[in-house]
Design a protein around this motif. Structure first.
Motif, PDB file in Angstrom:
ATOM      1  N   ARG A 107      13.259  16.703  -4.602  1.00  0.00           N
ATOM      2  CA  ARG A 107      12.986  15.753  -5.685  1.00  0.00           C
ATOM      3  C   ARG A 107      11.872  16.273  -6.596  1.00  0.00           C
ATOM      4  NH1 ARG A 107      14.593  10.468  -5.829  1.00  0.00           N
ATOM      5  NH2 ARG A 107      15.870   9.721  -4.086  1.00  0.00           N
ATOM      6  N   GLU A 108      10.881  16.903  -5.985  1.00  0.00           N
ATOM      7  CA  GLU A 108       9.755  17.431  -6.752  1.00  0.00           C
ATOM      8  C   GLU A 108      10.124  18.695  -7.526  1.00  0.00           C
ATOM      9  OE1 GLU A 108       6.551  16.216  -7.068  1.00  0.00           O
ATOM     10  OE2 GLU A 108       7.222  14.446  -5.976  1.00  0.00           O
ATOM     11  N   GLY A 109      11.200  19.350  -7.098  1.00  0.00           N
ATOM     12  CA  GLY A 109      11.585  20.605  -7.727  1.00  0.00           C
ATOM     13  C   GLY A 109      10.701  21.766  -7.326  1.00  0.00           C
ATOM     14  N   VAL A 110      10.225  21.755  -6.053  1.00  0.00           N
ATOM     15  CA  VAL A 110       9.352  22.823  -5.577  1.00  0.00           C
ATOM     16  C   VAL A 110      10.049  23.588  -4.455  1.00  0.00           C
ATOM     17  CG1 VAL A 110       7.295  21.524  -6.205  1.00  0.00           C
ATOM     18  CG2 VAL A 110       8.173  21.356  -3.860  1.00  0.00           C
ATOM     19  N   ASP A 111       9.569  24.800  -4.217  1.00  0.00           N
ATOM     20  CA  ASP A 111      10.183  25.649  -3.202  1.00  0.00           C
ATOM     21  C   ASP A 111       9.808  25.240  -1.789  1.00  0.00           C
ATOM     22  OD1 ASP A 111      11.497  27.200  -5.096  1.00  0.00           O
ATOM     23  OD2 ASP A 111       9.830  28.618  -5.263  1.00  0.00           O
ATOM     24  N   GLY A 112       8.572  24.778  -1.603  1.00  0.00           N
ATOM     25  CA  GLY A 112       8.141  24.453  -0.256  1.00  0.00           C
ATOM     26  C   GLY A 112       6.804  23.755  -0.222  1.00  0.00           C
TER      27      GLY A 112
ATOM     28  N   ARG B  53       0.851  -1.187   0.000  1.00  0.00           N
ATOM     29  CA  ARG B  53       0.000   0.000   0.000  1.00  0.00           C
ATOM     30  C   ARG B  53       0.889   1.239   0.000  1.00  0.00           C
ATOM     31  NH1 ARG B  53      -3.915  -0.531   5.063  1.00  0.00           N
ATOM     32  NH2 ARG B  53      -4.723   1.441   4.220  1.00  0.00           N
ATOM     33  N   ILE B  54       0.503   2.237  -0.770  1.00  0.00           N
ATOM     34  CA  ILE B  54       1.190   3.528  -0.777  1.00  0.00           C
ATOM     35  C   ILE B  54       0.120   4.586  -0.565  1.00  0.00           C
ATOM     36  CG2 ILE B  54       2.610   5.140  -2.092  1.00  0.00           C
ATOM     37  CD1 ILE B  54       3.738   2.757  -3.648  1.00  0.00           C
ATOM     38  N   VAL B  55       0.043   5.084   0.664  1.00  0.00           N
ATOM     39  CA  VAL B  55      -1.001   6.032   1.049  1.00  0.00           C
ATOM     40  C   VAL B  55      -0.402   7.432   1.034  1.00  0.00           C
ATOM     41  CG1 VAL B  55      -2.643   6.701   2.827  1.00  0.00           C
ATOM     42  CG2 VAL B  55      -2.102   4.280   2.482  1.00  0.00           C
ATOM     43  N   CYS B  56      -0.905   8.269   0.158  1.00  0.00           N
ATOM     44  CA  CYS B  56      -0.390   9.628  -0.008  1.00  0.00           C
ATOM     45  C   CYS B  56      -1.332  10.612   0.678  1.00  0.00           C
ATOM     46  CB  CYS B  56      -0.271   9.963  -1.497  1.00  0.00           C
ATOM     47  SG  CYS B  56       0.255  11.659  -1.827  1.00  0.00           S
ATOM     48  N   VAL B  57      -0.808  11.353   1.657  1.00  0.00           N
ATOM     49  CA  VAL B  57      -1.582  12.374   2.370  1.00  0.00           C
ATOM     50  C   VAL B  57      -1.045  13.737   1.973  1.00  0.00           C
ATOM     51  CG1 VAL B  57      -2.428  13.132   4.611  1.00  0.00           C
ATOM     52  CG2 VAL B  57      -1.708  10.751   4.309  1.00  0.00           C
ATOM     53  N   LEU B  58      -1.937  14.611   1.500  1.00  0.00           N
ATOM     54  CA  LEU B  58      -1.518  15.953   1.096  1.00  0.00           C
ATOM     55  C   LEU B  58      -2.604  16.977   1.425  1.00  0.00           C
ATOM     56  CD1 LEU B  58       0.164  15.479  -2.413  1.00  0.00           C
ATOM     57  CD2 LEU B  58       1.276  16.287  -0.325  1.00  0.00           C
ATOM     58  N   PRO B  59      -2.216  18.237   1.653  1.00  0.00           N
ATOM     59  CA  PRO B  59      -3.208  19.296   1.795  1.00  0.00           C
ATOM     60  C   PRO B  59      -3.979  19.467   0.491  1.00  0.00           C
ATOM     61  CG  PRO B  59      -1.028  20.036   2.520  1.00  0.00           C
ATOM     62  CD  PRO B  59      -0.837  18.736   1.800  1.00  0.00           C
ATOM     63  N   VAL B  60      -5.276  19.729   0.594  1.00  0.00           N
ATOM     64  CA  VAL B  60      -6.090  19.864  -0.608  1.00  0.00           C
ATOM     65  C   VAL B  60      -7.206  20.859  -0.352  1.00  0.00           C
ATOM     66  CG1 VAL B  60      -7.501  17.848   0.043  1.00  0.00           C
ATOM     67  CG2 VAL B  60      -7.439  18.603  -2.338  1.00  0.00           C
TER      68      VAL B  60
ATOM     69  N   ASP C 143     -10.460  31.104  -5.224  1.00  0.00           N
ATOM     70  CA  ASP C 143      -9.477  32.088  -4.761  1.00  0.00           C
ATOM     71  C   ASP C 143      -8.167  31.371  -4.442  1.00  0.00           C
ATOM     72  OD1 ASP C 143      -8.056  34.179  -3.700  1.00  0.00           O
ATOM     73  OD2 ASP C 143      -9.588  34.790  -2.250  1.00  0.00           O
ATOM     74  N   VAL C 144      -7.437  31.044  -5.492  1.00  0.00           N
ATOM     75  CA  VAL C 144      -6.223  30.242  -5.344  1.00  0.00           C
ATOM     76  C   VAL C 144      -5.165  30.984  -4.540  1.00  0.00           C
ATOM     77  CG1 VAL C 144      -4.314  29.179  -6.607  1.00  0.00           C
ATOM     78  CG2 VAL C 144      -6.659  28.897  -7.422  1.00  0.00           C
ATOM     79  N   GLU C 145      -5.023  32.277  -4.756  1.00  0.00           N
ATOM     80  CA  GLU C 145      -3.973  33.027  -4.070  1.00  0.00           C
ATOM     81  C   GLU C 145      -4.198  33.046  -2.560  1.00  0.00           C
ATOM     82  OE1 GLU C 145      -0.508  34.579  -3.491  1.00  0.00           O
ATOM     83  OE2 GLU C 145      -1.226  33.981  -5.486  1.00  0.00           O
ATOM     84  N   SER C 146      -5.437  33.254  -2.124  1.00  0.00           N
ATOM     85  CA  SER C 146      -5.720  33.236  -0.690  1.00  0.00           C
ATOM     86  C   SER C 146      -5.485  31.849  -0.099  1.00  0.00           C
ATOM     87  CB  SER C 146      -7.158  33.681  -0.424  1.00  0.00           C
ATOM     88  OG  SER C 146      -7.326  35.041  -0.748  1.00  0.00           O
ATOM     89  N   ALA C 147      -5.836  30.817  -0.869  1.00  0.00           N
ATOM     90  CA  ALA C 147      -5.630  29.452  -0.398  1.00  0.00           C
ATOM     91  C   ALA C 147      -4.149  29.139  -0.275  1.00  0.00           C
ATOM     92  CB  ALA C 147      -6.308  28.465  -1.334  1.00  0.00           C
ATOM     93  N   ARG C 148      -3.355  29.610  -1.203  1.00  0.00           N
ATOM     94  CA  ARG C 148      -1.913  29.389  -1.121  1.00  0.00           C
ATOM     95  C   ARG C 148      -1.325  30.104   0.093  1.00  0.00           C
ATOM     96  NH1 ARG C 148       1.226  27.369  -5.027  1.00  0.00           N
ATOM     97  NH2 ARG C 148       2.897  28.858  -4.537  1.00  0.00           N
ATOM     98  N   GLN C 149      -1.820  31.307   0.388  1.00  0.00           N
ATOM     99  CA  GLN C 149      -1.357  32.011   1.567  1.00  0.00           C
ATOM    100  C   GLN C 149      -1.718  31.244   2.835  1.00  0.00           C
ATOM    101  OE1 GLN C 149      -2.636  36.090   1.763  1.00  0.00           O
ATOM    102  NE2 GLN C 149      -1.886  36.387   3.843  1.00  0.00           N
ATOM    103  N   LYS C 150      -2.945  30.697   2.878  1.00  0.00           N
ATOM    104  CA  LYS C 150      -3.369  29.888   4.016  1.00  0.00           C
ATOM    105  C   LYS C 150      -2.494  28.646   4.146  1.00  0.00           C
ATOM    106  CE  LYS C 150      -6.408  28.271   7.125  1.00  0.00           C
ATOM    107  NZ  LYS C 150      -6.690  28.899   8.431  1.00  0.00           N
ATOM    108  N   ALA C 151      -2.180  27.999   3.038  1.00  0.00           N
ATOM    109  CA  ALA C 151      -1.326  26.811   3.059  1.00  0.00           C
ATOM    110  C   ALA C 151       0.066  27.151   3.579  1.00  0.00           C
ATOM    111  CB  ALA C 151      -1.236  26.202   1.669  1.00  0.00           C
ATOM    112  N   THR C 152       0.596  28.297   3.175  1.00  0.00           N
ATOM    113  CA  THR C 152       1.914  28.720   3.646  1.00  0.00           C
ATOM    114  C   THR C 152       1.901  28.920   5.151  1.00  0.00           C
ATOM    115  OG1 THR C 152       2.421  29.783   1.530  1.00  0.00           O
ATOM    116  CG2 THR C 152       3.691  30.490   3.450  1.00  0.00           C
TER     117      THR C 152
ATOM    118  N   ALA D  45       0.732  21.471  -1.920  1.00  0.00           N
ATOM    119  CA  ALA D  45      -0.694  21.526  -1.627  1.00  0.00           C
ATOM    120  C   ALA D  45      -1.483  21.524  -2.941  1.00  0.00           C
ATOM    121  CB  ALA D  45      -1.016  22.771  -0.816  1.00  0.00           C
ATOM    122  N   ILE D  46      -2.558  20.753  -2.975  1.00  0.00           N
ATOM    123  CA  ILE D  46      -3.371  20.618  -4.187  1.00  0.00           C
ATOM    124  C   ILE D  46      -4.509  21.628  -4.099  1.00  0.00           C
ATOM    125  CG2 ILE D  46      -4.765  19.041  -5.556  1.00  0.00           C
ATOM    126  CD1 ILE D  46      -3.144  16.735  -4.395  1.00  0.00           C
ATOM    127  N   ILE D  47      -4.410  22.696  -4.889  1.00  0.00           N
ATOM    128  CA  ILE D  47      -5.326  23.831  -4.794  1.00  0.00           C
ATOM    129  C   ILE D  47      -5.819  24.195  -6.187  1.00  0.00           C
ATOM    130  CG2 ILE D  47      -5.534  26.261  -4.124  1.00  0.00           C
ATOM    131  CD1 ILE D  47      -3.182  25.769  -2.174  1.00  0.00           C
TER     132      ILE D  47
END
Length: 303
Positions: free
Chosen positions: A247-252, A208-215, A220-229, A257-259
């Motif tokens: 590995r993902e090549g992301v900043d943080g 089993r590979i269970v992936c947990v992520l913020p979603v 309002d993507v910008e406000s959601a990204r601020q909340k995630a930060t 987060a899936i928004i």
């Protein structure tokens, strides 16, 4: 696709009642599973024992219980008691090392050689979870005991694993892994190949590979990204998660987060399954209409 939800941790005098209500709501909405963090609030296994004893059917899991603070025999006893309260085959015990800052600075244990710790820990824990006795003598753990808890069905065991050594342990000795702050690229190129090869070499079933992520589904993507930060930025400073972000090549964490819209969120979740995940658990990190839209989308994706 098997889709789960991350429950809010109990707080306040009505916390366990509110958790039970959350679990009931998740079952009624059609989620396949509901998972609870184990941090510094209510004990996750105890809280799930209370809630699941009153809400049937939906699978439950911990994500994750740290191993260092309790002997593997004691954890097996508690997990099997929780499984007895929940009913057969509902509980997944997710365990993990936690982090050096927690284990050394807060609990006062030595975090040296964590892979050795986990190998010995599993050598004691696994036989007891499976209902047998154990006789084991190692460098770190010694155990000669069995448990007399009535048959409660099988307790599935997942190991939080990101590095290669831990993934091999998860494939050989556990039923799979539960992930946090890990995206599709890391699952496809690193997680799935390593754990699947280890399970195959040990002649175990596919893991089993269970992936947990913020979603969050929102316009309002910008406000959601601020909340995630604001909510998740601390994870970017923890070495094990930072390695996955690199590995993902992301900043943080905000970039993991899936928004977005229903279509955008569904596409990213589908990509996680295509990369090799077997289950997705959504951490819905805001309330109101976005939370309702997110939960409706997640349950629409269940098989």
């Amino acid at each position: 696709m098997r889709i789960g939800t991350l429950l809010d941790e109990p707080s306040g005098p009505d916390g366990l009642r509110e958790l039970t209500d959350q679990l009931r709501q998740s079952a009624e909405e059609g989620f396949d599973s509901a998972w609870l963090l184990h941090t510094f609030g209510a004990d996750a296994l105890t809280a799930l024992a209370v809630a699941s004893s009153q809400v049937p059917d939906i699978a439950i899991g911990t994500a994750v219980v740290p191993t260092y603070p309790r002997h593997p025999g004691a954890l097996a006893q508690q997990a099997r008691t929780t499984a007895l309260a929940a009913g057969a085959d509902r509980l997944t015990l997710g365990i993990g090392l936690s982090h050096k800052i927690v284990i050394e600075n807060m609990f006062g244990y030595d975090f040296d050689r964590p892979a050795r710790h986990m190998k010995e820990y599993l050598s004691v824990l696994v036989p007891l979870l499976e209902g047998g006795a154990v006789s084991y003598s190692g460098e770190l753990y010694n155990a000669n005991l069995g448990l007399s808890i009535p048959d409660e069905g099988r307790v599935s065991l997942l190991l939080a694993a990101l590095g290669t050594h831990m993934l091999r342990l998860a494939g050989r000795l556990a039923d799979g892994t539960v992930l946090w702050m890990t995206g599709a690229t890391s699952i496809r190129e690193h997680i799935a190949p390593a754990i699947t090869a280890a399970a195959a070499a040990a002649e175990r079933p596919a893991p089993r590979i269970v992936c947990v992520l913020p979603v969050l589904v929102t316009d309002d993507v910008e406000s959601a990204r601020q909340k995630a930060t604001e909510t998740f930025s601390a994870y970017g400073s923890l070495p094990s998660y930072r390695a996955m972000m690199d590995r993902e090549g992301v900043d943080g964490p905000t970039d993991l987060a899936i928004i977005g819209s229903e279509k955008q969120v569904a596409a990213r979740i589908e990509a996680i399954f295509e990369a090799g995940a077997t289950e997705f658990v959504g951490s819905v990190f805001d309330g109101g209409e976005p939370a309702l839209r997110t939960r409706a989308l997640l349950t629409s994706l269940t098989d």
